[in-house]
Write an enzyme that holds these catalytic residues in place. Structure first.
Site, PDB file in Angstrom:
ATOM      1  N   ARG A 324      -2.022  46.645 -28.667  1.00 40.59           N
ATOM      2  CA  ARG A 324      -3.158  47.443 -27.902  1.00 40.59           C
ATOM      3  C   ARG A 324      -2.963  48.636 -28.972  1.00 40.59           C
ATOM      4  O   ARG A 324      -3.671  49.412 -29.260  1.00 40.59           O
ATOM      5  CB  ARG A 324      -3.239  47.493 -26.759  1.00 40.59           C
ATOM      6  CG  ARG A 324      -3.839  46.543 -25.737  1.00 40.59           C
ATOM      7  CD  ARG A 324      -5.244  46.697 -25.478  1.00 40.59           C
ATOM      8  NE  ARG A 324      -5.821  45.451 -25.798  1.00 40.59           N
ATOM      9  CZ  ARG A 324      -7.212  45.114 -25.652  1.00 40.59           C
ATOM     10  NH1 ARG A 324      -7.855  46.084 -25.255  1.00 40.59           N
ATOM     11  NH2 ARG A 324      -7.593  43.821 -25.978  1.00 40.59           N
ATOM     12  N   GLU A 732     -11.476  49.919 -18.503  1.00 40.51           N
ATOM     13  CA  GLU A 732     -10.251  50.959 -19.128  1.00 40.51           C
ATOM     14  C   GLU A 732     -10.752  51.941 -19.939  1.00 40.51           C
ATOM     15  O   GLU A 732     -10.211  52.947 -19.859  1.00 40.51           O
ATOM     16  CB  GLU A 732      -9.377  50.061 -19.990  1.00 40.51           C
ATOM     17  CG  GLU A 732      -8.825  48.791 -19.096  1.00 40.51           C
ATOM     18  CD  GLU A 732      -8.072  47.775 -19.989  1.00 40.51           C
ATOM     19  OE1 GLU A 732      -9.008  46.984 -20.693  1.00 40.51           O
ATOM     20  OE2 GLU A 732      -7.072  47.689 -20.155  1.00 40.51           O
TER      21      GLU A 732
HETATM   22  N1  MTE Z   1     -11.015  50.016 -10.721  1.00 38.53           N
HETATM   23  C1  MTE Z   1     -10.778  49.885  -9.510  1.00 38.53           C
HETATM   24  N2  MTE Z   1     -11.258  50.413  -8.622  1.00 38.53           N
HETATM   25  N3  MTE Z   1      -9.296  49.226  -9.345  1.00 38.53           N
HETATM   26  C2  MTE Z   1      -8.688  48.709 -10.211  1.00 38.53           C
HETATM   27  O1  MTE Z   1      -7.489  48.161 -10.045  1.00 38.53           O
HETATM   28  N4  MTE Z   1      -8.321  48.432 -12.582  1.00 38.53           N
HETATM   29  C3  MTE Z   1      -8.768  48.766 -14.113  1.00 38.53           C
HETATM   30  C4  MTE Z   1     -10.256  48.724 -14.122  1.00 38.53           C
HETATM   31  N5  MTE Z   1     -11.126  49.346 -12.940  1.00 38.53           N
HETATM   32  C5  MTE Z   1      -9.187  48.784 -11.482  1.00 38.53           C
HETATM   33  C6  MTE Z   1     -10.297  49.346 -11.658  1.00 38.53           C
HETATM   34  C7  MTE Z   1      -8.150  47.755 -15.125  1.00 38.53           C
HETATM   35  S1  MTE Z   1      -6.667  48.128 -15.478  1.00 38.53           S
HETATM   36  C8  MTE Z   1      -9.122  46.778 -15.631  1.00 38.53           C
HETATM   37  S2  MTE Z   1      -8.556  45.830 -16.859  1.00 38.53           S
HETATM   38  C9  MTE Z   1     -10.425  46.392 -15.107  1.00 38.53           C
HETATM   39  O2  MTE Z   1     -10.823  47.177 -14.097  1.00 38.53           O
HETATM   40  C10 MTE Z   1     -10.707  45.119 -14.962  1.00 38.53           C
HETATM   41  O3  MTE Z   1     -11.852  44.757 -14.382  1.00 38.53           O
HETATM   42  P1  MTE Z   1     -13.049  44.609 -15.310  1.00 38.53           P
HETATM   43  O4  MTE Z   1     -12.530  43.537 -16.505  1.00 38.53           O
HETATM   44  O5  MTE Z   1     -13.956  43.675 -14.413  1.00 38.53           O
HETATM   45  O6  MTE Z   1     -13.438  45.786 -15.604  1.00 38.53           O
HETATM   46 MO1  MOS Z   2      -5.986  46.027 -17.091  1.00 39.83          MO
HETATM   47  S1  MOS Z   2      -4.244  47.015 -17.590  1.00 39.83           S
HETATM   48  O1  MOS Z   2      -6.202  45.202 -18.396  1.00 39.83           O
HETATM   49  O2  MOS Z   2      -5.307  45.101 -15.747  1.00 39.83           O
END
Ligand code: MTE
Ligand code: MOS
Length: 789
Positions: A324, A732
């Site tokens: 990444r 992210e």
């Molecule tokens: N949002 C909240 N409230 N809590 C979380 O742990 N994790 C983040 C993001 N947003 C997270 C978050 C991370 S690291 C990722 S990869 C994505 O949410 C994963 O979810 P998605 O693929 O459904 O967006």
């Molecule tokens: Mo998010 S670091 O890809 O769980």
């Protein structure tokens, strides 16, 4: 093929539930305490055993003996788990470098055995009574020590295009530098938790706060030495994951499962905060050395860097972190000649892991650092040097993927500059600074371009299970996990949209491996793209079967059946049906009302050996403007205002996406400005110990550090092809918008000195770091830029 399952992925039907402003499906339960988390479950069961680890306080040591005799006779103790108890593989990693019950301690405070007792307190007392003698071994704690010792692990990767050395040699201006980027603790509100039970047939059921139930299932099965069909993993929801539960839940789930198998009783394992901070992986730090060449206008001609990720004691997800980083050093910029080496240091620390963005944020910080320094040293405006380097349509990334929608970056940039009054405020700030000797303000604007898809193509697949009951109510399951990001809300919206139903007709059941198998981790922001594709597919397969039933009842061709807001109509038909009437009729005609859906992202390939390919389905983009004020005596600062504009395509759930952008930005700003992980790097008795082991020493961002004025907007744009209902991943990418705060701090520090002086800023840019940057700006001699010829 019928009309339903051949609908394009991005086509949004009229009256869609997708895109409607709705709160998170569990928002009310979250704030009232009604929502259940894994650790709320044990008190609802009888005969539960509680697990507590025995740990060794040494950064690196060989265990000579481990005596559990006394511990086993202590009150309440039912069993002490050691390596001898493991029926399968004594390892919770995928390549055999993460021993579950180790005979060599790899980091300070590592768990080596677990006590199961009737109460947590009894387990704790017995764990302390385990007698362990160990011999200390030489340890490597910092990345620099690892580099000096040549202690690397896993693959090294090189991102290369053109001839960076030649371009550097002939560049009119050359800069070089070194940057240490500190890691970050996930600090999810809910610590790691697992609850394992066993049924009469020996089937193991593990409820785990895991982002990757299928991976957890795989590891539990491997440790127990049983096939996967004997293990079911369920994740109700997580109180935050942020990447910290992508693999880190697996070992704890395996301990709980092993305990349940050996005792026949339910086993609860939840780490307290200190244990969680001590035992689990974090965002690893990065060490970067770089050289860059520029022309007179500030175009990047050459980019050369070595990025060393601190992997901790094992590989875990570090290869993904590094890839990444390599695939995001370009950020939004065209790099004609690049050579970046990525490698993983092996240190005696917890094994560092995924954290929102993996290595992309660190890779981007290096590049923005280079541009920030180049701007001050070449005397080019910060905003201008960035904009001049943006990708033009048709240009390719260093890994040779065409940058789709390149023009959006310029548009977002222009819109944000206007809405934030960038130009006017630059002038106002210059005036302010001219009148203030000891306080300076600065403004910075930075872009984000983030590739969406797992770098490993095979992960980009997902499944779903959709059940329609006779009464017309719908229950959906998908392979993704809910960690607060609103994935479940989005999946409800996708199902309702695909079926043409109001949102309240659809319910969602917890993620379980016996409903949807072989799911990828909910990670890399792909949750809604992948699972959304699968949910939509399952719904449409059911509609394909219902269409002929409706056609018969309405007297039209199956292709002319439409369903919207729960009303079934036919083109030109005189009457309509309700959804319930249609489902009822289908049941009596013996038509199947459930389906599994599947989705694979098309068009992805990546060659790890050449580092070329179509790594991402599309790019998410955004930009941020940050204004800070710095006190020249102390380096203390405030963030006066932040404006964000972020592209989520055609949002599946705008309120959730706004929350994601805000939350990610604040988390990024915490990483870059406040959160300061410290380990004992001395040669003393606590060498290798994490010194910032609680919220009192590890400073998380809170309300008081929010920008005084915080304007967050979604970039409104027509749908994006190729993704679910034209939406874009949001989890992210906005974290990296926080780089604007760091660059504003650099610019403010620079304002204390003469123009043209270098300003290096440590990361995190704490008040102390900013103070040293101010000092450097005040005292250093101008412009050591090497000029060729
Ligand atoms: N949002 C909240 N409230 N809590 C979380 O742990 N994790 C983040 C993001 N947003 C997270 C978050 C991370 S690291 C990722 S990869 C994505 O949410 C994963 O979810 P998605 O693929 O459904 O967006
Ligand atoms: Mo998010 S670091 O890809 O769980």
């Amino acid at each position: 093929m019928s009309v339903f399952s051949s609908r394009p992925l991005s086509e949004i039907p009229a009256g869609a539930a997708a895109g409607v402003i709705m709160p998170h499906e569990s928002a009310w339960d979250h704030v009232t305490g009604k929502a259940l988390y894994t650790d709320d479950l044990p008190p609802r069961s009888a005969h539960v055993l509680y697990a507590w680890p025995a740990t060794v306080d040494a950064a690196h040591a060989r265990i000579d003996s481990l005596d559990t005799t006394r511990a086993e006779t202590m009150p309440g103790v039912v069993r002490v788990l050691t390596a001898a108890d493991v029926p399968g593989v004594n390892d919770y990693g995928d390549i055999g470098d993460e021993t579950l019950f180790p005979d060599t301690v790899q980091y300070y405070g590592q768990h080596v055995a677990w006590v199961l007792a009737d109460s947590l307190e009894e387990a704790r007392l017995a764990a302390e009574a385990i007698e362990i003698s160990a011999t200390e071994l030489p340890s490597i704690v910092t990345t620099q020590e690892a580099i000096a010792a040549g202690a690397f692990q896993g693959p090294q990767a090189t991102l290369q295009r053109g001839d960076a050395d030649a371009a550097l040699a002939s560049a009119p201006h050359r800069l070089s530098g070194e940057l240490d980027i500190q890691g970050q603790e996930h600090f999810y509100l809910e610590t790691q938790a697992s609850f394992a039970t066993i049924d009469e047939g020996g089937q193991v059921f593990v409820q785990s706060s895991t982002q990757a139930p299928s991976h957890t299932q795989e590891v539990v099965a491997r440790v127990l030495g049983v096939p996967s069909h004997r293990v079911t993993v369920q994740c109700l929801r997580m109180g935050g994951g942020f990447g910290g539960k992508e693999t880190n839940a697996n070992g704890f789930a395996a301990v709980a499962a092993l305990g349940a198998v050996l005792t026949g009783r339910p086993v609860a394992l939840r780490l307290n905060r200190t244990q969680d901070l001590t035992l689990t992986g974090k965002r690893g730090g990065f060490h970067a050395t770089w050289e860059a060449g520029f022309d007179d206008e500030g175009h990047i001609l050459a980019y050369k860097a070595v990025l060393t990720a601190d992997g901790g004691f094992s590989i875990d997800l570090s290869p993904a972190v590094v890839s990444r980083a390599l695939c995001h050093v370009d950020n939004a910029y065209y790099l004609p000649n690049v050579h970046v080496l990525g490698r993983i240091a092996r240190t005696n620390k917890t094994s560092h892991t995924a954290f929102r963005g993996f290595g992309a944020p660190s890779g981007m910080v290096v590049t923005e650092d280079i541009l920030g320094q180049a701007a001050t040293m070449l005397g080019i405006d910060q905003e201008e040097i960035r904009r001049r380097n943006f990708y033009a349509p048709g240009q390719t990334t260093p890994y040779e993927q065409v940058v789709s929608q390149a023009e959006r970056m310029n548009d977002i940039w222009a819109k944000l500059k206007e809405s934030s009054r960038y130009g006017d405020r630059q002038r106002e700030i210059a005036e302010f600074n001219a009148g203030h000797e000891h306080v300076k303000r600065a403004l910075a604007i930075t872009p984000v371009k983030f590739g969406v898809s797992f770098n490993k193509p095979f992960f980009n697949q997902a499944g779903a299970l959709v059940l329609v009951y006779k009464d017309g109510s719908v229950l959906i399951n998908h392979g993704g996990t809910e960690m607060g990001q609103g994935l479940h809300q989005k999946m409800l919206a996708v199902a309702a949209t695909a079926l043409g139903l109001p949102l309240d007709r659809v319910r969602l059941a917890p993620t379980r491996t016996d409903k949807v198998p072989n799911s990828s981790a909910t990670s890399a922001s792909t949750g809604s793209d992948l699972n959304g594709g699968a949910v939509k597919n399952a719904c449409e397969l059911i509609l394909d079967r219902l269409a002929p039933v409706a056609a018969g009842l309405l007297g039209v061709h199956p292709n002319d059946v439409r369903i919207s807001a729960g009303v079934v109509s036919g083109l030109g038909a005189a009457t309509t049906l309700t959804w319930e009437e249609l489902v009822d009729a289908a049941y009596f005609q013996r038509v199947s009302l459930s389906a599994t859906g599947y989705y694979r992202t098309e068009g992805l390939y990546f060659d790890q050996s050449t580092y070329k390919g179509n790594a991402f389905k599309y790019f998410a983009r955004g930009a941020a403007v940050a204004e800070v004020e710095v006190d020249g005596y102390t380096g203390a600062y405030t963030t006066r205002r932040v404006d964000l504009l972020h592209d989520v395509g055609s949002s599946l759930s705008p309120l959730i996406d706004l929350g994601q952008v805000e939350g990610a930005f604040v988390q990024g700003a915490g990483w870059l400005t406040q959160e300061d992980l410290r380990w004992d790097t001395s040669d003393g008795p606590t060498r290798g110990k994490l010194l910032t082991q609680s919220a009192s020493t590890y400073k998380l961002p809170s309300f008081s550090e929010l920008p005084q004025l915080f304007n967050v907007d979604l970039y409104v744009h027509p749908t994006d092809d190729g993704s679910i209902y034209g939406s874009k991943a949001v989890g992210e990418p906005p974290l990296m918008l926080a780089i604007a705060v760091r660059e504003a701090l650099r610019a403010a520090a620079a304002a204390f000195g003469e123009p043209g002086r270098p300003v290096e800023l440590a990361s995190p840019a704490t008040a102390e770091a900013v103070f040293w940057a101010v000092e450097q700006a005040r005292r250093s001699t101008p412009t050591p830029v090497l000029t060729a010829g």
